[in-house]
Scaffold this active site. Structure first.
Site, mmCIF file in Angstrom:
data_model
loop_
_atom_site.group_PDB
_atom_site.id
_atom_site.type_symbol
_atom_site.label_atom_id
_atom_site.label_comp_id
_atom_site.label_asym_id
_atom_site.label_seq_id
_atom_site.Cartn_x
_atom_site.Cartn_y
_atom_site.Cartn_z
ATOM 1 N N ARG A 13 0.834 -1.214 0.000
ATOM 2 C CA ARG A 13 0.000 0.000 0.000
ATOM 3 C C ARG A 13 0.866 1.260 0.000
ATOM 4 O O ARG A 13 1.086 1.868 -1.037
ATOM 5 C CB ARG A 13 -0.968 -0.019 1.201
ATOM 6 N N ASP A 14 1.424 1.617 1.135
ATOM 7 C CA ASP A 14 2.234 2.835 1.205
ATOM 8 C C ASP A 14 3.402 2.726 0.217
ATOM 9 O O ASP A 14 3.796 3.707 -0.416
ATOM 10 C CB ASP A 14 2.759 3.030 2.640
ATOM 11 N N HIS A 204 4.943 4.800 12.641
ATOM 12 C CA HIS A 204 4.918 4.720 11.174
ATOM 13 C C HIS A 204 5.862 5.810 10.665
ATOM 14 O O HIS A 204 5.451 6.946 10.414
ATOM 15 C CB HIS A 204 3.471 4.947 10.712
ATOM 16 N N HIS A 206 8.609 7.416 8.141
ATOM 17 C CA HIS A 206 9.281 7.446 6.829
ATOM 18 C C HIS A 206 10.741 7.834 7.078
ATOM 19 O O HIS A 206 11.078 8.428 8.107
ATOM 20 C CB HIS A 206 8.552 8.414 5.895
ATOM 21 N N CYS A 237 4.155 9.382 -0.037
ATOM 22 C CA CYS A 237 2.776 9.793 -0.248
ATOM 23 C C CYS A 237 2.783 10.884 -1.306
ATOM 24 O O CYS A 237 3.533 11.858 -1.187
ATOM 25 C CB CYS A 237 2.175 10.306 1.062
ATOM 26 N N ASN A 246 8.714 4.431 3.665
ATOM 27 C CA ASN A 246 8.706 3.992 5.065
ATOM 28 C C ASN A 246 10.074 3.417 5.402
ATOM 29 O O ASN A 246 10.811 2.985 4.524
ATOM 30 C CB ASN A 246 7.714 2.839 5.255
HETATM 31 P P1 HMG Z 1 -13.157 14.646 -2.653
HETATM 32 O O1 HMG Z 1 -12.922 15.038 -4.090
HETATM 33 O O2 HMG Z 1 -13.271 15.718 -1.647
HETATM 34 O O3 HMG Z 1 -14.398 13.651 -2.496
HETATM 35 O O4 HMG Z 1 -12.014 13.629 -2.257
HETATM 36 P P2 HMG Z 1 -15.854 13.665 -2.980
HETATM 37 O O5 HMG Z 1 -16.634 12.957 -1.946
HETATM 38 O O6 HMG Z 1 -16.278 15.030 -3.419
HETATM 39 O O7 HMG Z 1 -15.791 12.721 -4.285
HETATM 40 C C1 HMG Z 1 -15.096 13.069 -5.464
HETATM 41 C C2 HMG Z 1 -15.045 11.852 -6.380
HETATM 42 O O8 HMG Z 1 -14.309 10.793 -5.748
HETATM 43 C C3 HMG Z 1 -16.425 11.283 -6.695
HETATM 44 O O9 HMG Z 1 -16.331 10.688 -7.975
HETATM 45 C C4 HMG Z 1 -16.564 10.197 -5.665
HETATM 46 O O10 HMG Z 1 -17.462 9.172 -6.059
HETATM 47 C C5 HMG Z 1 -15.158 9.657 -5.606
HETATM 48 P P3 HMG Z 1 -16.790 11.483 -9.325
HETATM 49 O O11 HMG Z 1 -18.222 11.818 -9.068
HETATM 50 O O12 HMG Z 1 -15.895 12.707 -9.407
HETATM 51 O O13 HMG Z 1 -16.540 10.496 -10.403
HETATM 52 N N1 HMG Z 1 -14.862 9.011 -4.319
HETATM 53 C C6 HMG Z 1 -14.345 7.781 -4.191
HETATM 54 N N2 HMG Z 1 -13.998 6.855 -5.112
HETATM 55 C C7 HMG Z 1 -13.511 5.696 -4.644
HETATM 56 N N3 HMG Z 1 -13.355 5.410 -3.337
HETATM 57 C C8 HMG Z 1 -13.685 6.311 -2.399
HETATM 58 C C9 HMG Z 1 -14.207 7.556 -2.835
HETATM 59 N N4 HMG Z 1 -14.641 8.639 -2.160
HETATM 60 C C10 HMG Z 1 -15.045 9.525 -3.090
HETATM 61 N N5 HMG Z 1 -13.513 6.019 -1.109
HETATM 62 C C11 HMG Z 1 -11.215 11.782 -0.939
HETATM 63 C C12 HMG Z 1 -11.919 13.138 -0.951
HETATM 64 C C13 HMG Z 1 -10.910 11.452 0.484
HETATM 65 C C14 HMG Z 1 -12.127 10.744 -1.551
HETATM 66 C C15 HMG Z 1 -9.924 11.894 -1.812
HETATM 67 O O14 HMG Z 1 -9.217 13.041 -1.463
HETATM 68 C C16 HMG Z 1 -9.052 10.681 -1.652
HETATM 69 O O15 HMG Z 1 -9.375 9.586 -2.073
HETATM 70 N N6 HMG Z 1 -7.876 10.835 -1.011
HETATM 71 C C17 HMG Z 1 -7.011 9.727 -0.747
HETATM 72 C C18 HMG Z 1 -5.655 10.204 -0.557
HETATM 73 C C19 HMG Z 1 -4.736 9.058 -0.269
HETATM 74 O O16 HMG Z 1 -5.053 7.898 -0.453
HETATM 75 N N7 HMG Z 1 -3.501 9.400 0.185
HETATM 76 C C20 HMG Z 1 -2.506 8.447 0.467
HETATM 77 C C21 HMG Z 1 -2.771 7.647 1.683
HETATM 78 S S1 HMG Z 1 -2.520 8.526 3.200
HETATM 79 C C22 HMG Z 1 -0.827 8.282 3.551
HETATM 80 O O17 HMG Z 1 -0.101 7.809 2.724
HETATM 81 C C23 HMG Z 1 -0.320 8.561 4.933
HETATM 82 C C24 HMG Z 1 -0.131 7.297 5.775
HETATM 83 O O18 HMG Z 1 0.758 6.394 5.158
HETATM 84 C C25 HMG Z 1 0.414 7.671 7.157
HETATM 85 C C26 HMG Z 1 1.647 8.560 7.082
HETATM 86 O O19 HMG Z 1 2.620 8.229 6.394
HETATM 87 O O20 HMG Z 1 1.589 9.578 7.759
HETATM 88 C C27 HMG Z 1 -1.471 6.574 5.989
HETATM 89 MG MG MG Z 2 2.962 6.558 5.197
#
Ligand code: HMG
Ligand code: MG
Length: 303
Positions: A13-14, A204, A206, A237, A246
């Site tokens: 994933r990450d 967690h 990096h 990310c 990580n």
């Molecule tokens: P948004 O644009 O504000 O959401 O995004 P929305 O509700 O307005 O929806 C926009 C579109 O996304 C719509 O589709 C929804 O259906 C779709 P459209 O009508 O435009 O075709 N949608 C989805 N599709 C699939 N699955 C879903 C979903 N939700 C809405 N769950 C949202 C807000 C949160 C969805 C977006 O910003 C997003 O997906 N962000 C994810 C970011 C991400 O994955 N980042 C990496 C992981 S975090 C990380 O790495 C840190 C971590 O490792 C810890 C660390 O290191 O600190 C965990």
């Molecule tokens: Mg991370």
């Protein structure tokens, strides 16, 4: 420190979410299979997030189904109820919600404020509880933010406590951009442990600035025993510019085994998993331990 440590493998994933090369679900399944064969018992295998935000995680449902029979616990990220429902339909038993300790990162990563994100997680946790699914909580940017700069321990405490109070069974504290140093990591962990039991905290970290192992050691001295790590040091990310992966699982295993803490992980098999995924993404591993062991093997083959 001779008690056990639980490693949560982040590679699929990450690790892969930030790679330019998209790895297809069949290859991600093979990667997870290799990690489990190496002895990893908890693996984060995907994310049910917007495909526009993270195209690398498209097909996480296929990955979930492809690994379901393996003897390990699998985690997936969900940002909202839509993601939760997709994860549940794919058979998820553990989902992870992810918040941030800084407003700038929250906005960039999930397009809402910290408070709004916590509101979004409430129905996720409520559904999960009635479905018998466990929820893990992340707090990002616990030691610094690429947008807001310094992050105070109290900001981390507030979000960690909120996630704990919501019903997350474990809180993973993310140094998303790898800027922390040991004393700061210790101070932050100590502060959070005032509100969340230390046994329910995970680190967690990096490794952008090469501090992750030192920070983990400081955290272990505070009693934290859960470590998130990614095979080969994969990862980053897309919303944390400049951040690298990580801490490498191999580096963690080498350190722990060297301290007399058995991990149950077979380094040879883990190395094989890392070398194969590195070949697929066309990028050599950054892990020091992987590079040292690969070089040693090369020398042995020449002799
Ligand atoms: P948004 O644009 O504000 O959401 O995004 P929305 O509700 O307005 O929806 C926009 C579109 O996304 C719509 O589709 C929804 O259906 C779709 P459209 O009508 O435009 O075709 N949608 C989805 N599709 C699939 N699955 C879903 C979903 N939700 C809405 N769950 C949202 C807000 C949160 C969805 C977006 O910003 C997003 O997906 N962000 C994810 C970011 C991400 O994955 N980042 C990496 C992981 S975090 C990380 O790495 C840190 C971590 O490792 C810890 C660390 O290191 O600190 C965990
Ligand atoms: Mg991370």
């Amino acid at each position: 420190m001779s008690d056990s440590v639980r490693i949560i493998e982040m590679g699929p994933r990450d690790g892969l979410q930030n790679e330019k090369t998209l790895v297809k679900p069949a290859d991600r399944i093979a990667f997870v299979r290799a990690l489990v064969a190496a002895g990893l018992r908890t693996v984060e295998v995907g994310a049910f997030v917007s495909p526009k935000a993270i195209p690398q995680m498209v097909g996480s449902d296929e990955v979930m189904r492809g690994v379901a029979q393996l003897p390990a616990e699998f985690h997936v990220l969900v940002p909202n109820v839509k993601g939760y429902e997709a994860a549940r339909a794919a058979g998820a038993k553990v989902v992870s919600v992810f918040a941030a300790a800084s407003e700038g990162f929250s906005r960039a990563n999930i397009n809402c404020s910290i408070a709004e994100s916590l509101e979004r997680f409430k129905p996720v946790v409520a559904h999960a509880r009635s479905d018998g699914i466990k929820v893990r909580g992340y707090v990002s940017c616990v030691l610094g933010c690429p947008y807001d700069g310094e992050v105070k321990p109290q900001a981390v405490v507030d979000v960690a406590k909120s996630l704990w109070d919501l019903g997350c069974y474990e809180i993973s504290l993310g140094d998303t951009i790898g800027v922390g140093t040991p004393l700061k990591a210790r101070e932050m962990l100590r502060a959070v442990a005032g509100d969340v039991p230390v046994a329910r905290l995970a680190m967690h970290f990096h490794d952008t600035y090469g501090q992750a192992l030192a920070n983990l050691y400081a955290g272990m001295e505070e009693g934290v025993r859960v470590i998130d790590a990614a095979a080969g040091g994969l990862g980053g990310c897309p919303f944390a510019p400049g951040a690298t992966g990580n801490v490498a699982t191999e580096d963690v295993v080498y350190m722990l085994e060297g301290m007399g803490i058995a991990t149950g992980i077979e380094m040879e098999k883990l190395l094989a998993a890392t070398n194969e995924i590195s070949r697929l993404i066309g990028r050599p591993p950054v892990s020091r331990v992987v590079n040292a062991l690969n070089a040693k093997k090369k020398r042995a083959n020449r002799e």
